[in-house]
Design a protein around this motif. Structure first.
Motif, PDB file in Angstrom:
ATOM      1  N   ALA A 155      63.763 -17.680 -24.987  1.00  0.00           N
ATOM      2  CA  ALA A 155      64.093 -17.781 -23.566  1.00  0.00           C
ATOM      3  C   ALA A 155      64.778 -16.521 -23.047  1.00  0.00           C
ATOM      4  O   ALA A 155      65.587 -15.897 -23.746  1.00  0.00           O
ATOM      5  N   ILE A 156      64.464 -16.166 -21.823  1.00  0.00           N
ATOM      6  CA  ILE A 156      65.084 -15.026 -21.146  1.00  0.00           C
ATOM      7  C   ILE A 156      66.414 -15.468 -20.549  1.00  0.00           C
ATOM      8  O   ILE A 156      66.508 -16.524 -19.928  1.00  0.00           O
ATOM      9  N   SER A 157      67.444 -14.643 -20.733  1.00  0.00           N
ATOM     10  CA  SER A 157      68.778 -14.995 -20.256  1.00  0.00           C
ATOM     11  C   SER A 157      69.277 -14.082 -19.150  1.00  0.00           C
ATOM     12  O   SER A 157      70.363 -14.306 -18.613  1.00  0.00           O
ATOM     13  N   GLY A 158      68.503 -13.050 -18.790  1.00  0.00           N
ATOM     14  CA  GLY A 158      68.909 -12.169 -17.709  1.00  0.00           C
ATOM     15  C   GLY A 158      67.766 -11.282 -17.260  1.00  0.00           C
ATOM     16  O   GLY A 158      66.973 -10.817 -18.082  1.00  0.00           O
ATOM     17  N   ASP A 166      61.785   2.282 -11.399  1.00  0.00           N
ATOM     18  CA  ASP A 166      60.474   1.641 -11.353  1.00  0.00           C
ATOM     19  C   ASP A 166      60.278   0.723 -12.554  1.00  0.00           C
ATOM     20  O   ASP A 166      59.163   0.380 -12.911  1.00  0.00           O
ATOM     21  N   LYS A 167      61.386   0.318 -13.178  1.00  0.00           N
ATOM     22  CA  LYS A 167      61.345  -0.560 -14.345  1.00  0.00           C
ATOM     23  C   LYS A 167      62.108  -1.857 -14.053  1.00  0.00           C
ATOM     24  O   LYS A 167      63.158  -1.855 -13.408  1.00  0.00           O
ATOM     25  N   LEU A 168      61.537  -2.948 -14.533  1.00  0.00           N
ATOM     26  CA  LEU A 168      62.187  -4.251 -14.509  1.00  0.00           C
ATOM     27  C   LEU A 168      62.726  -4.517 -15.914  1.00  0.00           C
ATOM     28  O   LEU A 168      62.036  -4.257 -16.905  1.00  0.00           O
ATOM     29  N   TYR A 169      63.964  -5.007 -16.016  1.00  0.00           N
ATOM     30  CA  TYR A 169      64.609  -5.231 -17.306  1.00  0.00           C
ATOM     31  C   TYR A 169      64.813  -6.729 -17.530  1.00  0.00           C
ATOM     32  O   TYR A 169      65.212  -7.457 -16.615  1.00  0.00           O
ATOM     33  N   SER A 170      64.540  -7.174 -18.747  1.00  0.00           N
ATOM     34  CA  SER A 170      64.759  -8.580 -19.090  1.00  0.00           C
ATOM     35  C   SER A 170      65.418  -8.672 -20.465  1.00  0.00           C
ATOM     36  O   SER A 170      64.997  -8.006 -21.409  1.00  0.00           O
ATOM     37  N   ARG A 178      63.619  -5.942 -22.804  1.00  0.00           N
ATOM     38  CA  ARG A 178      62.316  -5.326 -22.554  1.00  0.00           C
ATOM     39  C   ARG A 178      62.316  -4.637 -21.201  1.00  0.00           C
ATOM     40  O   ARG A 178      62.927  -5.121 -20.237  1.00  0.00           O
ATOM     41  N   LEU A 179      61.623  -3.498 -21.149  1.00  0.00           N
ATOM     42  CA  LEU A 179      61.426  -2.740 -19.926  1.00  0.00           C
ATOM     43  C   LEU A 179      59.981  -2.925 -19.488  1.00  0.00           C
ATOM     44  O   LEU A 179      59.050  -2.734 -20.288  1.00  0.00           O
ATOM     45  N   TRP A 180      59.786  -3.298 -18.216  1.00  0.00           N
ATOM     46  CA  TRP A 180      58.458  -3.557 -17.684  1.00  0.00           C
ATOM     47  C   TRP A 180      58.154  -2.564 -16.575  1.00  0.00           C
ATOM     48  O   TRP A 180      58.973  -2.354 -15.680  1.00  0.00           O
ATOM     49  N   ASP A 181      56.980  -1.962 -16.617  1.00  0.00           N
ATOM     50  CA  ASP A 181      56.556  -1.047 -15.576  1.00  0.00           C
ATOM     51  C   ASP A 181      56.217  -1.844 -14.315  1.00  0.00           C
ATOM     52  O   ASP A 181      55.373  -2.748 -14.345  1.00  0.00           O
ATOM     53  N   CYS A 182      56.870  -1.522 -13.210  1.00  0.00           N
ATOM     54  CA  CYS A 182      56.698  -2.293 -11.977  1.00  0.00           C
ATOM     55  C   CYS A 182      55.318  -2.122 -11.355  1.00  0.00           C
ATOM     56  O   CYS A 182      54.916  -2.919 -10.509  1.00  0.00           O
ATOM     57  N   HIS A 183      54.585  -1.091 -11.737  1.00  0.00           N
ATOM     58  CA  HIS A 183      53.276  -0.845 -11.148  1.00  0.00           C
ATOM     59  C   HIS A 183      52.145  -1.455 -11.963  1.00  0.00           C
ATOM     60  O   HIS A 183      51.158  -1.933 -11.406  1.00  0.00           O
TER      61      HIS A 183
END
Length: 442
Positions: A155-158, A166-170, A178-183
């Motif tokens: 489960a993701i906690s944040g 330009d990165k989403l962090y989880s 994890r770093l996610w590319d927003c594009h």
């Protein structure tokens, strides 16, 4: 931090052993499991909401007799005080990268609450189109799913979307960020921490990660990092206000660090707020006050300037799990199956002005205004659903279904919001204005 760039998103999830071998003898939910810290196996309390044979036939906004006012408060003139009005962020184009924008079931009214097919959620409904239950992750008006980001094993906690990045962090209970590319929606990197992430927030260029006995501070621009080692036990919640970082920990304490730029360590411990007797589950700030909720069933109020206690709120009969400041109101939700709206009296005390009842415990609150200016409240419950309510009426606008309980909900720019589904899947959603959603279907 050990940063690894993955080759793809082919990570397979581990099968949860949470309920394996557990034979709960009680019909009561385990409060410690709600915050991810139950270490008993077997545990005599439930670790998930038991299935219900029927769904409440009608969602009513009528107020029960014990509510102090006949009408809910008016949120329409207020703005969400926790969201910066200036989003200096790139446009997120995950929809075009996935090529799979899903629209919800168009249900003109939710007076009869929808029921999702649990077999479909598990991927094994044999009835197909003849099934009478919903085969969709959501239903309602003006909701679109833009992407499903797969990679976390627990489960993701944040969830955090830093300004200017330009990165989403989880952060996840699997011990990674994890770093996610927003594009593109692709995973751009994995930070292996080795310990469960209890919470994750961002402020400016800083990412703060709450973990057992430590808060990790990481600057995404300079890549420098610091360990703030004062917390005792898991850190479940954090908030930034007045150039201070507040972290709520498992021992009931709230640690406070002051930003000190230009020094060798830019974070100076300036205080420890004591008053809660059990785990601190949630924090928020508003109107020069800090609010903290705890497993001791209370909400405590602290003055931001002096860090002194102001008052204790004890109207909840179970643990408050999330707090939200909206204009002059404080909203709190709890495992006691209520959402309470608090307002300050002339004497300065906080009183409950409205109570909204749910059929299940409430785990998280988040809110924003859609492009029409309509206030919308997101409410995650422990029956594996997220309700979208229009305020001030608490009229249900839509419902999102998940495989497991959702504890992480985060607002983004331009009507975007992000949710965990309890398994580690990160979902990206778009909330449309009512006028736009009506035009699309004409």
């Amino acid at each position: 931090m050990d940063v690894k760039v993955p080759r793809g998103l082919s990570c397979q999830r581990e099968k949860s052993s949470l309920l394996v071998g557990r034979q709960p003898s009680s019909g009561i939910l385990c409060k410690f499991d709600m915050v991810g810290k139950c270490n008993r196996n077997p545990c005599r309390f439930l670790h998930s909401q038991p299935p219900t044979p029927t769904i409440n036939p009608e969602i009513s906004t009528d107020l029960p007799e014990n509510r102090p006012r006949k009408h809910p408060p008016n949120f329409s003139s207020g703005k969400n005080v926790w969201i910066s009005p200036d989003y200096n962020r790139p446009k997120i184009s995950l929809a075009s990268s996935t090529g799979n924008v899903e629209s919800g079931n168009e249900i003109s009214t939710l007076k009869t609450p929808p029921k999702v097919c649990q077999h479909w959620l598990s991927g094994n409904c044999v009835k197909g189109d003849s099934c009478r239950l919903i085969h969709s992750w959501f239903c309602g008006t003006g909701i679109s799913m833009l992407a499903k980001l797969d990679g976390h094993k627990k489960a993701i906690s944040g969830i955090a979307l830093p300004v200017g990045s330009d990165k989403l962090y989880s952060g996840s209970r699997d011990g990674t960020v994890r770093l996610w590319d927003c594009h593109t929606g692709q995973c751009a990197g994995v930070i292996n921490l080795g310990e469960e992430v209890g919470c994750l927030i961002c402020e400016g260029p800083w990412i703060f990660i709450g973990m057992p006995n430590v808060v990790k501070a990481w600057n995404i621009e300079s890549a420098v990092e610091f360990n703030l080692n004062e917390p005792v036990g898991q850190v479940y919640c954090m908030v930034v206000a007045n150039e201070m970082l507040f972290a709520g920990a498992q021992d009931g304490g709230i640690l406070v660090w002051k930003g000190s730029p230009g020094t060798e360590n830019p974070f100076l411990l300036v205080g420890s707020l004591r008053g809660h007797s059990h785990d601190v589950t949630c924090l928020t700030v508003g109107r020069k006050l800090l609010y903290s909720g705890s497993m001791d069933n209370t909400i405590r109020v602290w003055e931001l300037d002096t860090l002194q206690p102001v008052m204790t709120l004890d109207s909840h009969t179970d643990a408050p799990m999330s707090l939200l400041c909206w204009d002059q109101y404080l909203l709190s939700c709890s495992l006691d199956q209520t959402i309470k709206v608090w307002v300050a009296t002339e004497g300065g005390n906080l009183e409950v002005t409205y109570t909204h009842n749910e059929e299940h415990g409430v785990l998280a609150l988040c809110g924003f205004n859609d492009s029409d200016g309509q206030p919308v409240l997101l409410c995650a419950c422990n029956d594996k659903t997220i309700h979208l309510y229009e305020l001030p009426s608490f009229t249900e606008r839509g419902r999102i279904f998940s495989k497991r309980e959702v504890r992480a909900v985060q607002i983004g720019p331009d009507g975007l919001f992000f949710t965990d589904d309890g398994t580690g899947m990160l979902n990206v959603w778009k909330l449309l204005a009512k006028s736009n959603s009506v035009d699309e279907h004409h």
